[in-house]
Design a protein around this motif. Structure first.
Motif, mmCIF file in Angstrom:
data_model
loop_
_atom_site.group_PDB
_atom_site.id
_atom_site.type_symbol
_atom_site.label_atom_id
_atom_site.label_comp_id
_atom_site.label_asym_id
_atom_site.label_seq_id
_atom_site.Cartn_x
_atom_site.Cartn_y
_atom_site.Cartn_z
ATOM 1 N N ASN A 113 0.848 -1.185 0.000
ATOM 2 C CA ASN A 113 0.000 0.000 0.000
ATOM 3 C C ASN A 113 0.887 1.239 0.000
ATOM 4 N N ASN A 114 0.268 2.412 -0.180
ATOM 5 C CA ASN A 114 0.931 3.700 0.052
ATOM 6 C C ASN A 114 0.556 4.169 1.453
ATOM 7 N N TYR A 115 1.563 4.440 2.287
ATOM 8 C CA TYR A 115 1.323 4.796 3.679
ATOM 9 C C TYR A 115 1.739 6.246 3.930
ATOM 10 N N ASN A 116 0.914 6.952 4.708
ATOM 11 C CA ASN A 116 1.256 8.315 5.105
ATOM 12 C C ASN A 116 2.302 8.295 6.218
ATOM 13 N N LEU A 117 3.288 9.172 6.077
ATOM 14 C CA LEU A 117 4.309 9.390 7.105
ATOM 15 C C LEU A 117 4.188 10.850 7.535
ATOM 16 N N ASP A 118 3.879 11.073 8.819
ATOM 17 C CA ASP A 118 3.549 12.415 9.306
ATOM 18 C C ASP A 118 4.767 13.152 9.856
ATOM 19 N N PHE A 119 4.723 14.481 9.691
ATOM 20 C CA PHE A 119 5.737 15.383 10.235
ATOM 21 C C PHE A 119 5.031 16.542 10.923
ATOM 22 N N ARG A 120 5.591 16.967 12.057
ATOM 23 C CA ARG A 120 5.099 18.157 12.748
ATOM 24 C C ARG A 120 6.089 19.295 12.522
ATOM 25 N N ILE A 121 5.568 20.473 12.272
ATOM 26 C CA ILE A 121 6.394 21.661 12.051
ATOM 27 C C ILE A 121 6.094 22.675 13.162
ATOM 28 N N TYR A 122 7.147 23.076 13.880
ATOM 29 C CA TYR A 122 7.036 24.070 14.949
ATOM 30 C C TYR A 122 7.829 25.303 14.535
ATOM 31 N N LEU A 123 7.368 26.453 14.977
ATOM 32 C CA LEU A 123 8.134 27.690 14.806
ATOM 33 C C LEU A 123 8.381 28.303 16.176
ATOM 34 N N GLY A 124 9.645 28.565 16.484
ATOM 35 C CA GLY A 124 9.989 29.176 17.769
ATOM 36 C C GLY A 124 10.571 28.173 18.727
ATOM 37 N N SER A 125 9.827 27.111 19.076
ATOM 38 C CA SER A 125 10.328 26.076 19.977
ATOM 39 C C SER A 125 9.461 24.836 19.798
ATOM 40 N N PRO A 126 10.006 23.649 20.150
ATOM 41 C CA PRO A 126 9.215 22.431 20.012
ATOM 42 C C PRO A 126 8.061 22.332 21.004
ATOM 43 N N GLU A 127 7.986 23.297 21.954
ATOM 44 C CA GLU A 127 6.854 23.316 22.882
ATOM 45 C C GLU A 127 5.709 24.170 22.351
ATOM 46 N N SER A 128 5.948 24.888 21.267
ATOM 47 C CA SER A 128 4.911 25.760 20.727
ATOM 48 C C SER A 128 3.906 24.941 19.928
ATOM 49 N N SER A 129 2.864 25.596 19.449
ATOM 50 C CA SER A 129 1.871 24.907 18.639
ATOM 51 C C SER A 129 2.499 24.471 17.318
ATOM 52 N N TYR A 130 1.937 23.478 16.713
ATOM 53 C CA TYR A 130 2.506 22.938 15.482
ATOM 54 C C TYR A 130 1.386 22.650 14.487
ATOM 55 N N PHE A 131 1.781 22.402 13.245
ATOM 56 C CA PHE A 131 0.850 21.875 12.259
ATOM 57 C C PHE A 131 1.504 20.667 11.604
ATOM 58 N N THR A 132 0.697 19.816 11.027
ATOM 59 C CA THR A 132 1.163 18.520 10.528
ATOM 60 C C THR A 132 1.102 18.461 9.013
ATOM 61 N N LYS A 133 2.165 17.927 8.432
ATOM 62 C CA LYS A 133 2.213 17.649 7.003
ATOM 63 C C LYS A 133 2.561 16.174 6.813
ATOM 64 N N SER A 134 2.151 15.604 5.692
ATOM 65 C CA SER A 134 2.382 14.184 5.442
ATOM 66 C C SER A 134 2.981 13.958 4.066
ATOM 67 N N ILE A 135 3.756 12.883 3.968
ATOM 68 C CA ILE A 135 4.235 12.411 2.682
ATOM 69 C C ILE A 135 3.745 10.978 2.511
ATOM 70 N N SER A 136 3.863 10.443 1.309
ATOM 71 C CA SER A 136 3.420 9.082 1.023
ATOM 72 C C SER A 136 4.631 8.202 0.732
ATOM 73 N N VAL A 137 4.700 7.059 1.420
ATOM 74 C CA VAL A 137 5.782 6.092 1.230
ATOM 75 C C VAL A 137 5.186 4.812 0.650
ATOM 76 N N ASN A 138 5.796 4.311 -0.416
ATOM 77 C CA ASN A 138 5.282 3.136 -1.103
ATOM 78 C C ASN A 138 5.914 1.865 -0.542
ATOM 79 N N ILE A 139 5.062 0.966 -0.058
ATOM 80 C CA ILE A 139 5.496 -0.338 0.444
ATOM 81 C C ILE A 139 4.912 -1.416 -0.454
ATOM 82 N N GLN A 140 5.755 -2.336 -0.870
ATOM 83 C CA GLN A 140 5.290 -3.387 -1.770
ATOM 84 C C GLN A 140 5.965 -4.705 -1.431
#
Length: 263
Positions: A113-140
């Motif tokens: 399948n194609n699986y989502n791999l998530d990343f969190r992006i912080y600005l300022g410090s890792p304790e601050s609020s974040y938003f999430t972006k994903s990429i797709s990884v192909n497993i076969q």
């Protein structure tokens, strides 16, 4: 006068729109994105390691200062030891990007399948609020068929007899073998399959799955007392829908029977 009022109304509308827009929305919101630059190997097989190349892109008009990128490897991924899950970038320039990479392990139980791999992006410090972006990884997965068991009925193979050759076909690989067709490919006159029983459709065989395949076989009365080597060919489609085959050699021991009489 009418024109002046129209311009004033437009100016007021623009002012309220500007107030409603959050400050630095372009930089601190949707301007930062995560993009997959390479996956090695592609596709990756379950139970294997994979290298992931990443770009943290800034599509905004201002530089992004103090950006943190955190990988969040959910199932079926696991970050290999010795790596930092959180990486810091002092600056991501406007309309530019920074690069990084990760090494991951793919779980043995993953299916194709194609699986989502998530990343969190912080600005300022890792304790601050974040938003999430994903990429797709192909497993076969890759199928791998073996003959697990072989038996005959009756167990003693004699010249002039009709027997059933029973095989257990097992997929020890990580991908599906689809539309499996198994052929009893005898090339000797003494050992011949009966009618269509020389070819058996086994269907799909998934990872770890077994299928029983049986052939009806005639043993000539002229067969010698020896072990005959017979090829069995399994033809199937792999996960890429490409044709593949596995060839096995089985031994059929033919033994004459002893008949006792009273004179």
């Amino acid at each position: 006068m009418i024109m002046d009022k129209a311009f004033a109304a437009l100016a007021m509308l623009a002012f309220f729109i500007a107030l409603a827009a959050p400050a630095h929305a372009e930089v601190y919101g949707s301007s930062l994105n995560v993009v997959l630059t390479n996956q090695t190997p592609y596709p990756v097989e379950p139970g294997s390691n994979v290298d992931i190349g990443i770009q943290l892109q800034n599509n905004g008009r201002d530089n992004a200062q103090g950006a943190y990128l955190e990988i969040v490897p959910g199932n079926p991924f696991e970050l290999l030891p010795g790596q930092d899950a959180i990486k810091f970038f002092s600056q991501v320039p406007s309309l530019d990007s920074v690069k990084t990479s990760y090494k991951l392990r793919v779980n043995n139980s993953a299916i194709t399948n194609n699986y989502n791999l998530d990343f969190r992006i912080y600005l300022g410090s890792p304790e601050s609020s974040y938003f999430t972006k994903s990429i797709s990884v192909n497993i076969q997965g890759i199928p791998d068929l073996i003959i697990k068991e072989l038996s005959t009925a009756p167990s003693s193979v004699e010249p002039g007899s009709v027997i059933k050759v029973n095989t257990v076909l097992k997929n020890v690989g990580t991908g599906y073998a689809r539309n499996v067709q198994v052929q009893f490919n005898s090339s000797v006159d003494e050992i011949t399959p009966i009618l269509s029983r020389g070819s058996v459709f086994a269907g799909d065989i998934g990872p770890g799955e077994e299928k029983n395949v049986a052939f009806d076989v005639s043993i000539s009365s002229l067969a010698e007392e020896k072990t005959y080597t017979i090829p069995i060919i399994a033809a199937y489609k792999n996960e890429n829908n490409n044709a593949a085959t596995e060839t096995f050699s089985i031994g059929l021991p033919v033994r004459g029977s002893v008949m006792l009489g009273i004179v």
